[in-house]
Scaffold this motif. Structure first.
Motif, mmCIF file in Angstrom:
data_model
loop_
_atom_site.group_PDB
_atom_site.id
_atom_site.type_symbol
_atom_site.label_atom_id
_atom_site.label_comp_id
_atom_site.label_asym_id
_atom_site.label_seq_id
_atom_site.Cartn_x
_atom_site.Cartn_y
_atom_site.Cartn_z
ATOM 1 N N ASP A 1 -26.833 5.793 -32.198
ATOM 2 C CA ASP A 1 -27.702 5.931 -32.875
ATOM 3 C C ASP A 1 -27.905 5.701 -34.418
ATOM 4 N N HIS A 2 -26.684 5.805 -35.041
ATOM 5 C CA HIS A 2 -26.584 5.684 -36.539
ATOM 6 C C HIS A 2 -26.754 4.229 -36.829
ATOM 7 N N PRO A 3 -27.358 3.887 -37.988
ATOM 8 C CA PRO A 3 -27.549 2.755 -38.473
ATOM 9 C C PRO A 3 -26.349 1.910 -38.992
ATOM 10 N N SER A 4 -26.079 0.589 -39.030
ATOM 11 C CA SER A 4 -24.846 -0.202 -39.360
ATOM 12 C C SER A 4 -24.595 0.222 -40.808
ATOM 13 N N VAL A 5 -23.395 0.210 -41.103
ATOM 14 C CA VAL A 5 -23.018 0.268 -42.451
ATOM 15 C C VAL A 5 -22.764 -1.100 -43.051
ATOM 16 N N ALA A 6 -21.843 -1.645 -42.304
ATOM 17 C CA ALA A 6 -21.318 -3.222 -42.863
ATOM 18 C C ALA A 6 -22.637 -4.090 -43.019
ATOM 19 N N TRP A 7 -22.284 -4.845 -44.105
ATOM 20 C CA TRP A 7 -23.416 -5.963 -44.596
ATOM 21 C C TRP A 7 -23.084 -7.122 -43.793
ATOM 22 N N THR A 8 -24.168 -8.051 -43.391
ATOM 23 C CA THR A 8 -23.824 -9.260 -42.811
ATOM 24 C C THR A 8 -24.028 -10.232 -43.867
ATOM 25 N N MET B 1 -16.045 10.516 -46.693
ATOM 26 C CA MET B 1 -15.756 9.267 -47.390
ATOM 27 C C MET B 1 -14.890 8.488 -46.518
ATOM 28 N N MET B 2 -14.061 9.295 -45.748
ATOM 29 C CA MET B 2 -13.056 8.587 -44.770
ATOM 30 C C MET B 2 -13.816 8.104 -43.735
ATOM 31 N N GLU B 3 -14.664 8.851 -43.326
ATOM 32 C CA GLU B 3 -15.317 8.655 -41.908
ATOM 33 C C GLU B 3 -16.182 7.311 -42.124
ATOM 34 N N HIS B 4 -16.781 7.355 -43.456
ATOM 35 C CA HIS B 4 -17.650 6.052 -43.719
ATOM 36 C C HIS B 4 -16.765 4.821 -43.870
ATOM 37 N N LEU B 5 -15.826 4.894 -44.343
ATOM 38 C CA LEU B 5 -14.829 3.621 -44.051
ATOM 39 C C LEU B 5 -14.416 3.109 -43.013
ATOM 40 N N ALA B 6 -13.874 4.255 -42.086
ATOM 41 C CA ALA B 6 -13.454 4.021 -40.817
ATOM 42 C C ALA B 6 -14.490 3.353 -40.108
ATOM 43 N N ARG B 7 -15.783 3.989 -40.348
ATOM 44 C CA ARG B 7 -16.898 3.325 -39.351
ATOM 45 C C ARG B 7 -17.149 1.905 -40.053
ATOM 46 N N ALA B 8 -17.105 1.748 -41.052
ATOM 47 C CA ALA B 8 -17.380 0.319 -41.649
ATOM 48 C C ALA B 8 -16.526 -0.456 -40.935
ATOM 49 N N ALA B 9 -15.166 -0.223 -41.085
ATOM 50 C CA ALA B 9 -14.269 -1.037 -40.435
ATOM 51 C C ALA B 9 -14.305 -1.448 -39.005
ATOM 52 N N MET B 10 -14.776 -0.468 -38.418
ATOM 53 C CA MET B 10 -14.844 -0.544 -36.832
ATOM 54 C C MET B 10 -16.288 -1.091 -36.657
ATOM 55 N N GLU B 11 -17.250 -1.316 -37.342
ATOM 56 C CA GLU B 11 -18.354 -2.132 -37.195
ATOM 57 C C GLU B 11 -17.972 -3.537 -37.629
ATOM 58 N N LEU B 12 -17.424 -3.777 -38.776
ATOM 59 C CA LEU B 12 -16.933 -5.251 -38.886
ATOM 60 C C LEU B 12 -16.063 -5.710 -37.692
ATOM 61 N N HIS B 13 -15.112 -5.114 -37.128
ATOM 62 C CA HIS B 13 -14.468 -5.368 -35.914
ATOM 63 C C HIS B 13 -15.148 -5.829 -34.987
ATOM 64 N N HIS B 14 -16.125 -4.970 -34.556
ATOM 65 C CA HIS B 14 -17.142 -5.043 -33.470
ATOM 66 C C HIS B 14 -17.966 -6.338 -33.666
ATOM 67 N N GLN B 15 -18.158 -6.609 -34.927
ATOM 68 C CA GLN B 15 -19.205 -7.571 -35.293
ATOM 69 C C GLN B 15 -18.390 -8.906 -35.130
ATOM 70 N N ARG B 16 -17.224 -8.942 -35.274
ATOM 71 C CA ARG B 16 -16.436 -10.292 -35.290
ATOM 72 C C ARG B 16 -15.940 -10.414 -33.987
ATOM 73 N N THR B 17 -15.753 -9.585 -33.006
ATOM 74 C CA THR B 17 -15.296 -9.688 -31.652
ATOM 75 C C THR B 17 -16.478 -9.814 -30.893
ATOM 76 N N GLY B 18 -17.930 -9.597 -31.078
ATOM 77 C CA GLY B 18 -18.852 -9.735 -30.446
ATOM 78 C C GLY B 18 -19.503 -8.549 -29.716
ATOM 79 N N ARG B 19 -18.734 -7.400 -29.926
ATOM 80 C CA ARG B 19 -19.092 -6.214 -29.123
ATOM 81 C C ARG B 19 -20.108 -5.303 -29.895
ATOM 82 N N LYS B 20 -20.781 -4.404 -29.246
ATOM 83 C CA LYS B 20 -21.780 -3.613 -29.961
ATOM 84 C C LYS B 20 -21.407 -2.306 -29.858
ATOM 85 N N ILE B 21 -21.929 -1.437 -30.727
ATOM 86 C CA ILE B 21 -21.627 -0.175 -30.800
ATOM 87 C C ILE B 21 -22.657 0.786 -30.125
ATOM 88 N N GLN B 22 -22.436 1.427 -29.170
ATOM 89 C CA GLN B 22 -23.292 2.343 -28.757
ATOM 90 C C GLN B 22 -23.463 3.715 -29.461
#
Length: 121
Positions: free
Chosen positions: A24-31, A1-22
């Motif tokens: 193969d896992h699908p994105s968890v954060a909703w646009t 559960m904590m890994e999921h939350l950490a991954r979602a937070a990281m994806e949101l951060h990368h979305q806002r800063t314009g970076r991409k995550i390298q």
């Protein structure tokens, strides 16, 4: 559960800063677009299966959880708006003043007179 939350937070951060995550896992954060499409389709009465088909990279479970969270938020806001009555204060309240000051009004303490012994006789 904590890994999921950490991954979602990281994806949101990368979305806002314009970076991409390298990864193969699908994105968890909703646009924002996914959120709007999901809520609009749900309001129109479209089933969860059809919403999943419209949102290609979302599973049925993700859509159900998202819709439940939206409903819970709306219910909480409605309940918060209804609570306009002030709450009663609980507890013991304020302490009353000491009784000694209330019993003898305008009392004066003359220590010299008390120590002389005349007050006791």
């Amino acid at each position: 559960m904590m890994e999921h939350l950490a991954r979602a937070a990281m994806e949101l951060h990368h979305q806002r800063t314009g970076r991409k995550i390298q990864s193969d896992h699908p994105s968890v954060a909703w646009t924002k677009q996914e959120k709007d499409v999901c809520v609009d389709l749900h309001k129109k009465g479209v089933s969860v299966d059809k919403i999943c088909e419209k949102l290609e990279n979302r599973t049925e479970t993700q859509v159900k959880v998202f819709l439940r969270n939206v409903e819970e938020r709306q219910r909480a806001l409605a309940q918060q708006m209804e609570e306009t009555t002030p709450r009663k204060h609980k507890g013991r309240g304020r302490k009353p003043p000491t009784q000694a000051t209330n019993t003898v009004p305008h009392a004066k303490l003359n220590v010299k007179y008390l120590l002389s012994g005349k007050a006791l006789t």
